[in-house]
Design an enzyme around this catalytic site. Structure first.
Site, PDB file in Angstrom:
ATOM      1  N   TYR A   8       0.795  -1.229   0.000  1.00 36.80           N
ATOM      2  CA  TYR A   8       0.000   0.000   0.000  1.00 36.80           C
ATOM      3  C   TYR A   8       0.826   1.278   0.000  1.00 36.80           C
ATOM      4  CZ  TYR A   8       1.291  -0.412   4.895  1.00 36.80           C
ATOM      5  OH  TYR A   8       2.008  -0.545   6.054  1.00 36.80           O
ATOM      6  N   GLY A   9       2.143   1.157  -0.020  1.00 35.05           N
ATOM      7  CA  GLY A   9       2.992   2.343   0.102  1.00 35.05           C
ATOM      8  C   GLY A   9       4.132   2.352  -0.887  1.00 35.05           C
ATOM      9  N   GLU A  71      11.152  -4.018   5.584  1.00 37.97           N
ATOM     10  CA  GLU A  71      10.148  -3.416   6.463  1.00 37.97           C
ATOM     11  C   GLU A  71      10.573  -3.416   7.930  1.00 37.97           C
ATOM     12  OE1 GLU A  71       7.694  -1.786   5.348  1.00 37.97           O
ATOM     13  OE2 GLU A  71       7.564  -2.472   3.287  1.00 37.97           O
TER      14      GLU A  71
END
Length: 131
Positions: A8-9, A71
């Site tokens: 989503y990023g 991440e």
């Protein structure tokens, strides 16, 4: 083993970390439940009301392990992780009902600006930010 991963990023095509997704197979656009906040150079997905817009990709175990490192997720140690990978069910888009994994922000968010519509691409266009 293959995994369905919702992004989503900055991992999305055209954004700063898109190269990290090389080799993944695009499955479709999707929305998952939650909300987004602006963390500066990237967004964070949080549990809560709303929907977050993104895309689902198929990745293998090795690719998922590399993304865990990108991440800042420490397998087996949630307290030491900036993001934590969790299972979600897609609530919108052609993959509705599909189980996916995604990275949930795992640090305090006080003072972070909300992204009310849950769409990071739209948000960076609106605020005129490079990603």
């Amino acid at each position: 083993m293959q995994h369905a991963l919702f992004i989503y990023g900055t991992l999305m095509p055209g954004l700063r970390l898109e190269a990290e997704m090389r080799g993944a197979r695009f499955m479709g656009a999707a929305q998952v439940p939650g909300r987004l906040v602006d963390l500066g150079r990237y967004p964070g997905l949080l549990h809560g009301e709303g929907q977050v817009t993104g895309e689902v990709y198929e990745v293998d175990d090795a690719h998922l392990a590399r993304l865990d490192a990108v991440e800042d997720m420490v397998p087996g140690d949630r307290a030491a992780s900036q993001y934590w990978r969790e299972g979600f069910t897609v609530v919108g888009g052609p993959l509705q009902g599909q189980r996916v994994q995604t990275y949930v922000y795992n640090c305090p968010t006080e003072g972070c600006r909300p992204i009310p519509h849950g769409d990071y691409r739209r948000y960076i266009r609106e605020v005129g930010r490079e990603s």
